[in-house]
Design an enzyme around this catalytic site. Structure first.
Site, PDB file in Angstrom:
ATOM      1  N   ASN A 246       0.911   0.148   5.973  1.00 24.60           N
ATOM      2  CA  ASN A 246       1.324  -0.703   4.861  1.00 24.60           C
ATOM      3  C   ASN A 246       1.888  -1.980   5.456  1.00 24.60           C
ATOM      4  O   ASN A 246       2.715  -1.925   6.372  1.00 24.60           O
ATOM      5  CB  ASN A 246       2.393   0.017   4.024  1.00 24.60           C
ATOM      6  CG  ASN A 246       3.010  -0.876   2.964  1.00 24.60           C
ATOM      7  OD1 ASN A 246       2.371  -1.808   2.479  1.00 24.60           O
ATOM      8  ND2 ASN A 246       4.254  -0.609   2.604  1.00 24.60           N
ATOM      9  N   GLY A 247       1.432  -3.139   4.977  1.00 28.89           N
ATOM     10  CA  GLY A 247       1.971  -4.399   5.473  1.00 28.89           C
ATOM     11  C   GLY A 247       0.913  -5.255   6.139  1.00 28.89           C
ATOM     12  O   GLY A 247      -0.286  -5.111   5.884  1.00 28.89           O
TER      13      GLY A 247
ATOM     14  N   GLU B 189      12.099 -12.595 -24.246  1.00 28.80           N
ATOM     15  CA  GLU B 189      11.197 -11.449 -24.227  1.00 28.80           C
ATOM     16  C   GLU B 189      11.920 -10.119 -24.358  1.00 28.80           C
ATOM     17  O   GLU B 189      11.469  -9.226 -25.087  1.00 28.80           O
ATOM     18  CB  GLU B 189      10.396 -11.434 -22.913  1.00 28.80           C
ATOM     19  CG  GLU B 189       9.254 -12.428 -22.852  1.00 28.80           C
ATOM     20  CD  GLU B 189       8.531 -12.352 -21.523  1.00 28.80           C
ATOM     21  OE1 GLU B 189       7.292 -12.415 -21.541  1.00 28.80           O
ATOM     22  OE2 GLU B 189       9.188 -12.220 -20.474  1.00 28.80           O
TER      23      GLU B 189
ATOM     24  N   ARG C 145       1.348   1.316  -5.895  1.00 27.21           N
ATOM     25  CA  ARG C 145       1.428   0.431  -4.741  1.00 27.21           C
ATOM     26  C   ARG C 145       0.052  -0.077  -4.302  1.00 27.21           C
ATOM     27  O   ARG C 145      -0.039  -0.924  -3.418  1.00 27.21           O
ATOM     28  CB  ARG C 145       2.093   1.151  -3.560  1.00 27.21           C
ATOM     29  CG  ARG C 145       3.523   1.556  -3.822  1.00 27.21           C
ATOM     30  CD  ARG C 145       4.137   2.194  -2.589  1.00 27.21           C
ATOM     31  NE  ARG C 145       4.220   1.244  -1.489  1.00 27.21           N
ATOM     32  CZ  ARG C 145       5.216   0.394  -1.293  1.00 27.21           C
ATOM     33  NH1 ARG C 145       6.227   0.373  -2.132  1.00 27.21           N
ATOM     34  NH2 ARG C 145       5.216  -0.429  -0.259  1.00 27.21           N
TER      35      ARG C 145
ATOM     36  N   TRP D  71      -3.963  -1.616  -1.291  1.00 25.25           N
ATOM     37  CA  TRP D  71      -3.990  -2.882  -2.006  1.00 25.25           C
ATOM     38  C   TRP D  71      -4.474  -3.894  -0.981  1.00 25.25           C
ATOM     39  O   TRP D  71      -3.751  -4.257  -0.061  1.00 25.25           O
ATOM     40  CB  TRP D  71      -2.589  -3.223  -2.519  1.00 25.25           C
ATOM     41  CG  TRP D  71      -2.529  -4.461  -3.363  1.00 25.25           C
ATOM     42  CD1 TRP D  71      -2.128  -5.706  -2.984  1.00 25.25           C
ATOM     43  CD2 TRP D  71      -2.858  -4.566  -4.747  1.00 25.25           C
ATOM     44  NE1 TRP D  71      -2.195  -6.569  -4.032  1.00 25.25           N
ATOM     45  CE2 TRP D  71      -2.634  -5.911  -5.133  1.00 25.25           C
ATOM     46  CE3 TRP D  71      -3.325  -3.668  -5.699  1.00 25.25           C
ATOM     47  CZ2 TRP D  71      -2.863  -6.358  -6.419  1.00 25.25           C
ATOM     48  CZ3 TRP D  71      -3.548  -4.122  -6.983  1.00 25.25           C
ATOM     49  CH2 TRP D  71      -3.311  -5.450  -7.327  1.00 25.25           C
TER      50      TRP D  71
ATOM     51  N   GLU E 281      11.135 -20.308 -17.320  1.00 24.54           N
ATOM     52  CA  GLU E 281      10.887 -18.892 -17.066  1.00 24.54           C
ATOM     53  C   GLU E 281      12.123 -18.041 -17.383  1.00 24.54           C
ATOM     54  O   GLU E 281      12.013 -16.944 -17.932  1.00 24.54           O
ATOM     55  CB  GLU E 281      10.450 -18.688 -15.608  1.00 24.54           C
ATOM     56  CG  GLU E 281      10.214 -17.250 -15.205  1.00 24.54           C
ATOM     57  CD  GLU E 281       9.109 -16.552 -15.979  1.00 24.54           C
ATOM     58  OE1 GLU E 281       9.019 -15.314 -15.859  1.00 24.54           O
ATOM     59  OE2 GLU E 281       8.336 -17.227 -16.697  1.00 24.54           O
TER      60      GLU E 281
ATOM     61  N   LYS F   6      12.294 -15.025 -20.177  1.00 19.44           N
ATOM     62  CA  LYS F   6      12.738 -13.653 -19.907  1.00 19.44           C
ATOM     63  C   LYS F   6      13.803 -13.222 -20.914  1.00 19.44           C
ATOM     64  O   LYS F   6      13.776 -12.092 -21.407  1.00 19.44           O
ATOM     65  CB  LYS F   6      13.283 -13.528 -18.475  1.00 19.44           C
ATOM     66  CG  LYS F   6      12.251 -13.655 -17.400  1.00 19.44           C
ATOM     67  CD  LYS F   6      11.380 -12.430 -17.229  1.00 19.44           C
ATOM     68  CE  LYS F   6      10.037 -12.519 -17.833  1.00 19.44           C
ATOM     69  NZ  LYS F   6       9.143 -13.559 -17.543  1.00 19.44           N
TER      70      LYS F   6
ATOM     71  N   CYS G 192       0.842  -1.183   0.000  1.00 20.41           N
ATOM     72  CA  CYS G 192       0.000   0.000   0.000  1.00 20.41           C
ATOM     73  C   CYS G 192       0.880   1.236   0.000  1.00 20.41           C
ATOM     74  O   CYS G 192       2.077   1.174   0.254  1.00 20.41           O
ATOM     75  CB  CYS G 192      -0.901   0.016   1.234  1.00 20.41           C
ATOM     76  SG  CYS G 192      -1.944  -1.442   1.405  1.00 20.41           S
TER      77      CYS G 192
ATOM     78  N   HIS H 275      18.359 -35.907 -26.866  1.00 22.56           N
ATOM     79  CA  HIS H 275      17.332 -36.214 -27.855  1.00 22.56           C
ATOM     80  C   HIS H 275      17.090 -35.050 -28.811  1.00 22.56           C
ATOM     81  O   HIS H 275      15.974 -34.879 -29.299  1.00 22.56           O
ATOM     82  CB  HIS H 275      16.030 -36.612 -27.141  1.00 22.56           C
ATOM     83  CG  HIS H 275      16.156 -37.871 -26.341  1.00 22.56           C
ATOM     84  ND1 HIS H 275      16.015 -39.131 -26.881  1.00 22.56           N
ATOM     85  CD2 HIS H 275      16.445 -38.062 -25.025  1.00 22.56           C
ATOM     86  CE1 HIS H 275      16.193 -40.038 -25.932  1.00 22.56           C
ATOM     87  NE2 HIS H 275      16.454 -39.413 -24.796  1.00 22.56           N
TER      88      HIS H 275
ATOM     89  N   LYS I  35       1.122  -6.367 -21.999  1.00 23.26           N
ATOM     90  CA  LYS I  35       1.069  -6.828 -20.615  1.00 23.26           C
ATOM     91  C   LYS I  35      -0.055  -7.827 -20.390  1.00 23.26           C
ATOM     92  O   LYS I  35       0.091  -8.786 -19.657  1.00 23.26           O
ATOM     93  CB  LYS I  35       0.894  -5.628 -19.681  1.00 23.26           C
ATOM     94  CG  LYS I  35       1.024  -5.981 -18.203  1.00 23.26           C
ATOM     95  CD  LYS I  35       2.428  -6.445 -17.888  1.00 23.26           C
ATOM     96  CE  LYS I  35       2.589  -6.852 -16.442  1.00 23.26           C
ATOM     97  NZ  LYS I  35       3.872  -7.507 -16.191  1.00 23.26           N
TER      98      LYS I  35
END
Length: 624
Positions: free
Chosen positions: A114-115, A504, A27, A88, A497, A501, A2, A520, A619
């Site tokens: 926040n948290g 991308e 945030r 958030w 992944e 990256k 947040c 193979h 996105k």
């Protein structure tokens, strides 16, 4: 995750706080609020939605709850002390009641936080028994009531006493109607910065909130309480009460840099936000020694009776699902099938009410994943959405939702959303093990504690990994036109992944393969110019991976290994090693991906490419 901003000084601060929140909206953006102090009263306005709704609410006057707390009108922008928050959601739904700021029963103390307050349930029970009247479902509200309980005319000491009662990771700022010239803030493992002006002071969760007003800052450390007035800030050790010295630093950022938190790109900023993203995702869900997923629309009894889990996802989310498959099958002993969502929807899958289908989508709007979820639900399966965005279509199409809490991710290449998704998959695996009794209690406790340590370990890892990635990018990728990634078992999704990256953002062709399958076909691609990235973290299959590495070296390729700190086996088998902190072997992927994110990043930057907006990519993929 947040956003917090506070001001004390001589200027009317309503607009200052709103502008600060606008710079922090990345945030959190599901609700927002302000509390301003004037004439011995605090009045609060809160609104659901982004900041445009708060602006509208400010001009139309206080909310019903705020009217109950105060009668001061915010239409007058006169108050010169106040706090603001953009949320958030973690605890409680997205409602005006759950928006910050929160206040005590008398409405004399207001806070923004926040948290996560991990022991909020026990504190709420105790405070309620003492007469506190709660108006929200949040964990944060307990802080306002705690401060009020300790308050005897000294806000600083009341905050310090309240701080000692709290468990979790958080930063908060408090104001009191009886202390009209003072903000008091405290920090534990969440960011908090003081802005030093001329005859005024700011406090915020990130520098951009006040950068247009001052570039002079003081950093708040963990376990510190700060009394902030117009004349400056006094830093106190929360435990001992000792006064601490904090130097004032000059920040040399322009507006563009401020949006990126001082980082050169959004992607690098978001890689550095990964400790927070994981911490927010797991904190309250493993706070009590057991796993609490909240109301996900599936009971413990239903989890015990599952026949099978099917995971549908695309791209990076698919790789997070693969991590989850290994964890769920190893810990919860439930068979898991992975499906690319765009294939699942067209293959007439066999699924029924005995199955749980998990759709993973960062945005909650990925067209193929949504279609796969709808298909499964139409055939009787229970459907759980795992997403980062409240109110997204996935949340409406599923029987239940498990939210990641990574905050807005601006760079097209996913980083912090991947680690948050993987953390959620670990939570699901641990929950299944708990309710099905498939792990001994001591093993379950060790894994839960290991997961709790991951945010701290990522924080320690990012800096050294970035430096090492820079060295490796310069040494092995300057003339590379192909890269191979090899891994086995839990290391394979990390390779997938990592290769994604690199493709991308650097546009280097890259292939990720199960190391045992290398002979193979892919081995034909190796030459003296080929960098081969091997995920060789501690695992039961490590000796197999090293055997495959030897085959790669025999063909003259350059081996770069991601390995666990303190493991000597990889020494001598790779030309370059990127070390990650030691953890349980099944938790290693969430650490091992960080060096590969940074490697892709440094390769792309060396090539002068726009890493935040790579060509041909978007996105959110909302079409087939």
């Amino acid at each position: 995750m947040c956003g917090i901003v506070g001001y004390v000084g001589e200027r009317p601060c309503r607009e200052l706080l709103l502008r600060g929140l606008e710079r922090l909206e990345y945030r959190g953006y599901d609700s927002a609020g302000l509390s301003l102090l004037a004439d011995g009263q605090i009045q609060s306005v809160r609104a659901v939605g982004n900041l445009s709704y708060l602006r509208e609410a400010v001009t139309s006057g206080p909310s019903q709850e705020a009217r109950a707390a105060s009668t001061v009108a915010l239409a007058d922008a006169g108050p010169t002390i106040g706090i603001g928050h953009t949320r958030w959601a973690t605890h409680g739904r997205v409602t005006e009641d759950n928006a910050h700021p929160h206040f005590d029963t008398a409405g004399r103390i207001h806070i923004v936080l926040n948290g996560i307050v991990e022991n909020h349930a026990a504190l709420r029970e105790r405070l309620s028994a003492a007469g506190a009247q709660f108006t929200s479902e949040t964990d944060a509200e307990v802080v306002a009531h705690l401060i009020a309980e300790h308050y005897d005319g000294n806000l600083l000491e009341a905050v310090r006493a309240a701080y000692m009662d709290l468990c979790g990771h958080y930063a908060f700022v408090a104001i009191s109607a009886d202390d009209p010239d003072l903000l008091v803030a405290a920090r534990k493992e969440c960011p908090l910065i003081v802005g030093v002006g001329e005859g005024e002071s700011f406090v915020a969760s990130a520098i951009p909130a006040f950068l247009r007003e001052t570039r002079r800052v003081q950093l708040v450390g963990d376990d510190e309480v700060v009394a902030i007035s117009a004349s400056g800030a006094e830093f106190i050790d929360a435990g001992s009460g000792a006064i601490l010295d904090r130097e004032v630093t000059e920040i040399d950022w322009d507006d563009e840099a401020a949006e990126k938190g001082g980082y050169e790109t959004f992607m690098l900023k978001e890689i550095n936000e990964q400790p927070d993203a994981v911490a927010e995702t797991i904190a309250d869900r493993v706070a009590t020694g057991s796993v609490d997923l909240g109301d996900i629309g599936i009971t413990d009894d239903e989890l015990r009776e599952l026949r099978r889990i099917v995971i549908v996802a695309c791209g990076t989310s698919y790789h997070a699902g693969l991590v989850g498959r290994y964890a769920i099958e190893e810990w919860g002993r439930v068979p898991v099938e992975m499906d690319i969502a765009s294939e699942y929807r067209y293959r007439n899958p066999v699924v029924d009410e005995r199955d749980l289908v998990i759709g993973i989508t960062q945005s909650g709007e990925t067209a193929d994943t949504l279609a796969a979820m709808r298909l499964a639900r139409s055939r009787g399966a229970r459907v759980l959405a795992l997403t980062n965005v409240m109110g997204s279509q996935a949340t409406r199409d599923a029987d239940g939702v498990l939210f990641t809490r990574a905050g807005i991710e601006i760079s097209v290449a996913a980083t912090k959303t991947f680690v948050a998704q993987a953390a959620c998959m670990y939570l699901i695996g641990l929950k299944l093990a708990e309710v099905r009794g498939t792990l001994p209690p001591d093993r379950l406790a060790a894994l839960t504690e290991g997961l709790r340590q991951i945010p701290h370990q990522i924080g320690e890892l990012v800096g050294p990994a970035d430096q090492r990635a820079q060295e490796i990018a310069e040494r092995f990728f300057a003339e590379s036109d192909f890269c191979l990634y090899l891994g086995r078992h839990i290391g394979l999704p990390v390779c997938l992944e990592g290769a994604l990256k690199l493709k991308e953002i650097s546009y280097i062709p890259a292939d990720a393969y199960a190391a045992g399958e290398m002979k193979h076909g892919p081995i034909a691609l190796l030459s003296e110019r080929t960098p081969v990235v091997c995920v060789a973290t501690d695992a039961p299959v490590l000796d197999k991976v090293l055997s495959n590495v030897a085959e790669v070296r025999a063909r003259g390729a350059h081996v770069i290994a991601v390995a666990t700190e303190g493991s000597p086996e990889v020494e001598g088998t790779a030309e370059a090693i990127m070390r990650v902190p030691r953890s349980d072997w099944l938790l290693q992927p969430i650490l091992a991906i960080v060096p590969l994110q940074l490697l892709a990043y440094r390769v792309a930057r060396a090539r002068g490419l726009n890493v935040d907006q790579p060509r041909n990519l978007a996105k959110t993929v909302t079409v087939e």
